[in-house]
Design a protein around this motif. Structure first.
Motif, PDB file in Angstrom:
ATOM      1  N   GLN B 194     -10.076   2.269  -3.404  1.00 29.28           N
ATOM      2  CA  GLN B 194      -9.160   3.065  -2.597  1.00 29.28           C
ATOM      3  C   GLN B 194      -9.234   4.559  -2.927  1.00 29.28           C
ATOM      4  O   GLN B 194      -9.138   5.395  -2.040  1.00 29.28           O
ATOM      5  CB  GLN B 194      -7.731   2.533  -2.715  1.00 29.28           C
ATOM      6  N   SER B 195      -9.492   4.892  -4.203  1.00 29.35           N
ATOM      7  CA  SER B 195      -9.479   6.320  -4.527  1.00 29.35           C
ATOM      8  C   SER B 195     -10.705   7.011  -3.910  1.00 29.35           C
ATOM      9  O   SER B 195     -10.636   8.150  -3.469  1.00 29.35           O
ATOM     10  CB  SER B 195      -9.394   6.530  -6.039  1.00 29.35           C
ATOM     11  N   MET B 198      -9.782   7.525  -0.319  1.00 30.66           N
ATOM     12  CA  MET B 198      -8.750   8.555  -0.222  1.00 30.66           C
ATOM     13  C   MET B 198      -9.335   9.957  -0.407  1.00 30.66           C
ATOM     14  O   MET B 198      -8.893  10.905   0.210  1.00 30.66           O
ATOM     15  CB  MET B 198      -7.668   8.331  -1.298  1.00 30.66           C
ATOM     16  N   HIS B 199     -10.351  10.055  -1.289  1.00 26.21           N
ATOM     17  CA  HIS B 199     -10.889  11.375  -1.604  1.00 26.21           C
ATOM     18  C   HIS B 199     -11.787  11.958  -0.528  1.00 26.21           C
ATOM     19  O   HIS B 199     -11.843  13.167  -0.384  1.00 26.21           O
ATOM     20  CB  HIS B 199     -11.654  11.344  -2.927  1.00 26.21           C
ATOM     21  N   PRO B 218      -5.813   9.447   5.150  1.00 29.24           N
ATOM     22  CA  PRO B 218      -5.481   9.002   3.792  1.00 29.24           C
ATOM     23  C   PRO B 218      -4.032   9.319   3.430  1.00 29.24           C
ATOM     24  O   PRO B 218      -3.327   8.486   2.867  1.00 29.24           O
ATOM     25  CB  PRO B 218      -6.447   9.811   2.923  1.00 29.24           C
ATOM     26  N   GLN B 219      -3.568  10.502   3.804  1.00 38.48           N
ATOM     27  CA  GLN B 219      -2.224  10.903   3.419  1.00 38.48           C
ATOM     28  C   GLN B 219      -1.164  10.002   4.051  1.00 38.48           C
ATOM     29  O   GLN B 219      -0.257   9.535   3.370  1.00 38.48           O
ATOM     30  CB  GLN B 219      -2.000  12.379   3.826  1.00 38.48           C
ATOM     31  N   TYR B 222      -0.875   6.611   2.618  1.00 40.51           N
ATOM     32  CA  TYR B 222      -0.149   6.598   1.358  1.00 40.51           C
ATOM     33  C   TYR B 222       1.347   6.777   1.587  1.00 40.51           C
ATOM     34  O   TYR B 222       2.177   6.082   1.000  1.00 40.51           O
ATOM     35  CB  TYR B 222      -0.686   7.723   0.466  1.00 40.51           C
ATOM     36  N   ILE B 234      -3.060   0.766  -1.713  1.00 48.15           N
ATOM     37  CA  ILE B 234      -3.283   2.204  -1.851  1.00 48.15           C
ATOM     38  C   ILE B 234      -2.406   2.735  -2.976  1.00 48.15           C
ATOM     39  O   ILE B 234      -1.216   2.433  -3.035  1.00 48.15           O
ATOM     40  CB  ILE B 234      -2.923   2.946  -0.546  1.00 48.15           C
TER      41      ILE B 234
END
Lengths: 271, 342
Positions: B194-195, B198-199, B218-219, B222, B234
Motif C-alpha cells: 500500500q505504501s 500511496m507514494h 491516495p489521499q 486514506y 491502507i
C-alpha cells in the motif's frame, strides 16, 4: 584429505585408461602386420610401422562413396530430427491444446519399444513404399525421435513462460518466438541432441545393412565388412579403416564437447 | 489512452469466478495502481487489459475502441513482467529494439529509438551488456524501455518492484513516476504494497476477492475509506478497531453501527475540544523518528503515533481527531456522516 585425493585420482586414472585402451589398441593394430596382430602374447606397439595397411584399407572398398553416403545420411537425419523435435517440443512445452497429455503419454510409451523391434515393421513399410536401397530408407525412419522431443521439451520448459508472453506482447508470432527466443536459449540442449544423433547415425550398422543391398548405397560402418571374408579377418586393415571411420566424429566431439557437457549438466538457461 | 471496463467478469475453466462484474474507467495519462492482497484479482485485471487473458463477459474499451476480442499485439500495450522477462541471449540494446524489429522498423531507426529510450531510463552506459550482467534495478529499467519501445497505448507493470531490495524499491518507484510523467503514457501497475501505491499513483484501485473496493486518489482512499477493508488495508500502522460498545459514552452511533476505526495519528493529547476517551498508557517507544505509544482502552490495545503527553502506566484522557475516526456497520460499510458526539 591427501589420501582421499590420491584415491580419487587412482579411480579416475583407471576409468580413463579403460576408455582409451580400445582406441590405443585400434591404432596400434592398424600399424602391425597381419601376423603380429594375432600374436600371443600380444605386443603393445608394432615392431615396424606398416603404413601400407592404411593405403590398402582405403583401397579395399569404395570408401569415398561410403563416406559421401555417411555424411549425407548423418547430416540430413540430424537436421531433420532437430527440426521436428524443435517443433514438437515447443508444442508440448509452451502451447495448450486438447489431448496434449494423452499424446505425450502415448509417445512416451513408444520409448519403451526396443529399437530392434522396429526393424521389421520399418523394413516392411519402406519396401511397400519401394524405398529399400535408396537414401529414403536410410533417412526417413530417423527424421523424428521422441527421445529428442522429450529432452528438448525439458529444456524448453525451463525457459520461463513470461518470456513467451513478453514476446507475444512485443509482436512475435509463435514461429518467431520459437526461432528467435526459445531456440537460442536452448542452444546447449540442441547441440547435445544433434551431436548424439549425428554420432548415432554415423555409427549405425544394423539398419543400413538391412535397408541397402548395393555398394553404392552402403555407409562407412557397413563398408567395414569388406575386411571380413570367408578366409578370415584382416585386423590391421580393419583397424586402419575403423580409425578413419571414427575420426570425423572424434574431431566433431572435441569441438563441441563444452556444449555437450553443459547440456547434460544443466537445463542451460541461467535464471 | 483511457481504459474502460464495462461489466467485465472472468470465470476460469474450473468454474470459479475470479472477477465479478467489474466496471471502471482509468483516466488518460495517469499512473494508476492496482492494489490489493494476493488473490484479489489485480493481476487478473492487468492481464485482461493486456489481452493475455480474455474476459468471459463484458466489454473493454481503449478510448473509443472496443478491444475485448483483440490480442495483446493488436491492443498495442507495453508490459513489464515481475521477473522482467528480458531475453537472456540478447544485449540490452537488442532487447529494447526487439519490439521494433518485430514491427519491421528499419534498423537504423530502431537503434536510434532504442538509444533514446535507454537514455530515458538511464541505462545508456550498459547497451552492450547482457541481462545476466545487470543488477535487478537495471534489468527493471531495460524492461521498461523495451515496453515503451513501440509507443504503447498503455504501459502495464506487473509487481514491478517486488524483486528489488527495500532501498532500490524506493528509488525505482520514483523512477517509474518520472518516466511516466516524461512520456505521459497511461500506466497501470500492480502492487500489494500500500505504501508503494500511496507514494506514486495518481489513482488507486483497491481490489479484494474479485471486487473493486474503491477507486480514488491516495489521499481520499486514506481519509474517506469506503469500507472497513479499505481502512484496514491502507495506512501503517494498521487502523485501531474496536466495537462501538466500548465508546457508547462518547458518541451517539446510528443503530446499524457495529465497529469503529481510529487512525493511530487521530489519538492526540487531550485538548478539551474534541471527543475524549480515557486510556491507560501501556508503553511508549521511539523508533528513529517514529514515535509509538500503546494505549489500553478497557483492555483493548490502541496504537498512537503522537505524543499523548501521558507517561507509561498513567491513566488519563486523550482526544480523538474526528478526521481519522471511521464508523462501520456490520457489512463493513462506512457510516461517518451519521455520527454525533455526545
Amino acid at each position: 584429505m591427501r589420501i582421499k585425493k590420491i584415491a580419487i585420482y587412482i579411480v579416475l586414472t583407471i576409468g580413463a585408461v579403460t576408455m582409451l585402451l580400445p582406441f590405443f589398441w585400434m591404432i596400434s593394430t592398424s600399424f602391425k602386420t597381419g601376423f603380429e596382430s594375432l600374436q600371443t602374447p600380444p605386443t603393445w606397439l608394432p615392431a615396424k610401422l606398416q603404413w601400407h595397411n592404411w593405403v590398402a584399407a582405403w583401397q579395399a572398398a569404395p570408401f569415398t562413396t561410403y563416406l559421401i553416403n555417411s555424411v549425407l545420411v548423418s547430416v540430413v537425419t540430424t537436421f531433420g530430427q532437430l527440426f521436428t523435435a524443435i517443433l514438437a517440443s515447443f508444442a508440448f512445452a509452451k502451447l495448450n491444446f486438447s489431448g496434449k497429455k494423452i499424446i505425450f503419454s502415448i509417445l512416451l510409451a513408444t520409448m519403451m519399444v526396443p529399437a530392434e523391434m522396429l526393424i521389421i515393421p520399418n523394413f516392411v513399410t519402406l519396401s511397400q513404399m519401394k524405398l529399400i536401397n535408396t537414401y529414403g530408407a536410410l533417412i526417413i525412419p530417423w527424421l523424428a525421435s521422441f527421445f529428442a522431443v522429450f529432452t528438448l521439451r525439458q529444456s524448453f520448459m525451463s525457459v520461463p513462460d513470461q518470456l513467451y508472453y513478453a514476446a507475444k506482447i512485443d509482436g512475435a508470432s509463435d514461429w518467431k518466438f520459437l526461432w528467435r527466443i526459445l531456440v537460442p536459449n536452448a542452444k546447449s540442449a540442441i547441440t547435445t541432441i544433434g551431436l548424439l544423433q549425428i554420432i548415432g547415425s554415423w555409427n549405425a550398422f544394423m539398419w543400413p545393412l538391412i535397408a541397402t543391398n548395393t555398394e553404392s548405397m552402403r555407409t562407412l560402418p557397413v563398408g567395414l565388412q569388406a575386411f571380413s571374408s570367408e578366409s578370415g579377418i584382416s585386423y590391421p586393415e580393419l583397424m586402419a579403416a575403423s580409425t578413419f571411420v571414427i575420426l570425423p566424429m572424434v574431431i566433431l566431439y572435441l569441438f563441441l564437447n563444452k556444449y555437450v557437457i553443459a547440456g547434460v549438466a544443466n537445463g542451460g538457461l541461467k535464471g | 489512452m483511457d481504459v474502460r471496463f464495462e461489466h467485465v467478469s472472468l470465470t476460469y475453466n474450473r468454474g470459479n469466478e475470479v472477477l465479478h462484474d467489474i466496471d471502471f474507467k482509468l483516466p488518460d495519462g495517469e499512473l494508476i495502481a492496482l492494489l490489493g492482497p494476493s488473490g484479489g484479482g489485480k493481476s487478473t485485471i492487468l492481464n485482461l487489459i493486456s489481452g493475455l487473458l480474455q474476459a468471459t463477459s463484458g466489454k473493454i474499451y481503449f478510448g473509443e475502441d472496443e478491444v475485448t476480442k483483440k490480442t495483446a499485439l493488436q491492443r498495442g500495450v507495453g508490459m513489464v513482467f515481475q521477473n522482467y522477462a528480458l531475453y537472456p541471449h540478447m544485449s540490452v540494446i537488442d532487447n529494447i529494439a526487439f519490439p521494433m524489429k518485430m514491427a519491421k522498423v528499419d534498423k537504423k531507426q530502431r537503434l536510434t529509438k532504442a538509444r533514446e529510450l535507454a537514455t530515458l531510463v538511464r541505462v545508456d552506459d550498459q547497451l552492450d551488456k547482457f541481462p545476466s550482467g545487470l543488477s535487478g534495478g537495471q534489468q527493471q529499467r531495460v524492461a521498461i524501455a523495451r515496453a515503451l519501445a513501440k509507443n504503447p497505448s498503455v504501459l502495464l507493470l506487473d509487481e514491478p518492484l517486488s524483486n528489488l531490495d527495500a532501498r532500490l524499491r524506493v528509488e525505482m518507484r520514483e523512477e517509474i513516476r518520472r518516466i511516466q510523467q516524461e512520456t505521459g503514457v497511461t500506466t497501470v501497475f500492480v502492487t500489494h504494497d500500500q505504501s508503494e501505491a500511496m507514494h506514486v499513483a495518481d489513482h488507486i484501485m483497491l481490489l479484494n476477492d474479485g471486487f473493486i473496493q474503491q477507486i480514488s486518489t491516495p489521499q481520499s482512499l486514506y481519509e474517506t475509506p469506503a469500507n472497513r477493508f479499505v481502512s484496514r488495508f491502507i495506512g501503517d500502522p494498521v487502523i485501531n478497531e474496536i466495537s462501538v460498545n466500548e465508546l457508547e459514552n462518547v458518541f451517539v452511533f446510528p443503530d446499524t453501527a457495529t465497529s469503529i476505526g481510529i487512525r493511530a495519528e487521530a489519538l492526540v493529547a487531550a485538548n478539551g475540544q474534541q471527543p475524549q476517551i480515557k486510556v491507560m498508557v501501556k508503553e511508549a517507544q521511539l523508533f528513529g523518528r517514529e514515535y509509538q505509544v500503546r494505549l489500553l482502552l478497557n483492555g483493548h490495545e490502541l496504537i498512537a503515533t503522537n505524543d499523548v503527553q501521558l507517561n507509561p502506566g498513567q491513566v488519563g484522557m486523550v482526544s480523538l481527531d474526528m478526521s481519522g475516526v471511521h464508523i462501520f456497520n456490520e457489512q463493513g460499510k462506512r457510516l461517518n456522516k451519521e455520527v454525533q458526539t455526545l
